[in-house]
Design a protein around this motif. Structure first.
Motif, PDB file in Angstrom:
ATOM      1  N   TYR A 171      -7.194   2.797  -2.811  1.00  0.00           N
ATOM      2  CA  TYR A 171      -6.126   1.971  -2.245  1.00  0.00           C
ATOM      3  C   TYR A 171      -6.491   1.470  -0.848  1.00  0.00           C
ATOM      4  CZ  TYR A 171      -2.485   2.425  -5.771  1.00  0.00           C
ATOM      5  OH  TYR A 171      -1.747   2.313  -6.918  1.00  0.00           O
ATOM      6  N   LEU A 172      -7.069   2.332  -0.047  1.00  0.00           N
ATOM      7  CA  LEU A 172      -7.455   1.935   1.308  1.00  0.00           C
ATOM      8  C   LEU A 172      -8.532   0.856   1.281  1.00  0.00           C
ATOM      9  CD1 LEU A 172      -7.021   2.462   4.332  1.00  0.00           C
ATOM     10  CD2 LEU A 172      -8.891   4.132   4.191  1.00  0.00           C
ATOM     11  N   LEU A 207      -6.855  -2.403   0.436  1.00  0.00           N
ATOM     12  CA  LEU A 207      -6.067  -2.861   1.578  1.00  0.00           C
ATOM     13  C   LEU A 207      -6.951  -3.557   2.604  1.00  0.00           C
ATOM     14  CD1 LEU A 207      -3.283  -2.606   3.256  1.00  0.00           C
ATOM     15  CD2 LEU A 207      -4.461  -0.706   4.328  1.00  0.00           C
ATOM     16  N   PRO A 233      -4.673  -0.666  -8.640  1.00  0.00           N
ATOM     17  CA  PRO A 233      -4.718  -1.176  -7.256  1.00  0.00           C
ATOM     18  C   PRO A 233      -5.454  -2.507  -7.150  1.00  0.00           C
ATOM     19  CG  PRO A 233      -5.576   1.061  -7.343  1.00  0.00           C
ATOM     20  CD  PRO A 233      -5.301   0.650  -8.731  1.00  0.00           C
ATOM     21  N   TRP A 261      -6.474   7.651  -2.753  1.00  0.00           N
ATOM     22  CA  TRP A 261      -6.137   6.986  -1.496  1.00  0.00           C
ATOM     23  C   TRP A 261      -7.310   6.167  -0.978  1.00  0.00           C
ATOM     24  CZ3 TRP A 261      -8.622   7.760   3.104  1.00  0.00           C
ATOM     25  CH2 TRP A 261      -9.430   8.874   3.213  1.00  0.00           C
ATOM     26  N   PHE A 300       0.958   3.276  -3.504  1.00  0.00           N
ATOM     27  CA  PHE A 300       0.217   4.535  -3.468  1.00  0.00           C
ATOM     28  C   PHE A 300       1.147   5.726  -3.640  1.00  0.00           C
ATOM     29  CE2 PHE A 300      -1.389   8.187  -1.038  1.00  0.00           C
ATOM     30  CZ  PHE A 300      -2.481   8.487  -1.847  1.00  0.00           C
ATOM     31  N   PHE A 344       0.831  -1.207   0.000  1.00  0.00           N
ATOM     32  CA  PHE A 344       0.000   0.000   0.000  1.00  0.00           C
ATOM     33  C   PHE A 344       0.861   1.251   0.000  1.00  0.00           C
ATOM     34  CE2 PHE A 344      -1.952   3.400   2.511  1.00  0.00           C
ATOM     35  CZ  PHE A 344      -3.117   3.636   1.789  1.00  0.00           C
ATOM     36  N   PHE A 376      -3.417  -5.681  -5.466  1.00  0.00           N
ATOM     37  CA  PHE A 376      -3.866  -6.315  -4.233  1.00  0.00           C
ATOM     38  C   PHE A 376      -4.445  -7.703  -4.494  1.00  0.00           C
ATOM     39  CE2 PHE A 376      -3.536  -1.998  -2.632  1.00  0.00           C
ATOM     40  CZ  PHE A 376      -2.975  -2.221  -1.391  1.00  0.00           C
TER      41      PHE A 376
END
Length: 123
Positions: A39-40, A43, A104, A36, A20, A16, A108
């Protein structure tokens, strides 16, 4: 089990942070969503899927593959529900914004698939 979860948590936190930072550094245009947050989401969703797979593989090892498929559909469905206003109602997504959504996801997803494959092969 706890050690594997902590190692996985540390590795996706590192993924991450690095991904990022690099992605945000090279972004030159303003997007219709916050990078963000995408991405969060990935995650947190990846961590939940992995912890769920740890639990399923320890209690029902024969059903772990099916549960992984179900968790993938749920993960994508929740993504659509959370980001539908900022992403899916905007008909004019630029190519950069499309890549910013897909990059992303695949990063992930790859990390998650490798970790789950190692987990299921060890059982």
């Amino acid at each position: 089990m706890i050690k594997r979860i902590l190692v996985f948590l540390l590795s996706i936190l590192l993924l991450f942070a690095i991904a990022f930072t690099i992605h945000n550094y090279f972004m030159t245009e303003v997007m219709s969503f916050k990078l963000w947050q995408v991405y969060l989401y990935h995650l947190i969703a990846t961590l939940i899927v992995y912890i769920s797979m740890e639990a399923v593989s320890s209690t029902l090892p024969n059903q772990a593959g099916y549960s992984y498929l179900v968790l993938m559909f749920i993960k994508l469905g929740v993504f659509v529900l959370i980001f539908k206003h900022s992403v899916f109602e905007n008909d004019q997504l630029t190519q950069t914004e499309r890549f910013a959504l897909v990059i992303p996801l695949f990063m992930f997803l790859t990390a998650e698939a490798v970790a789950v494959a190692k987990l299921l092969n060890n059982k």
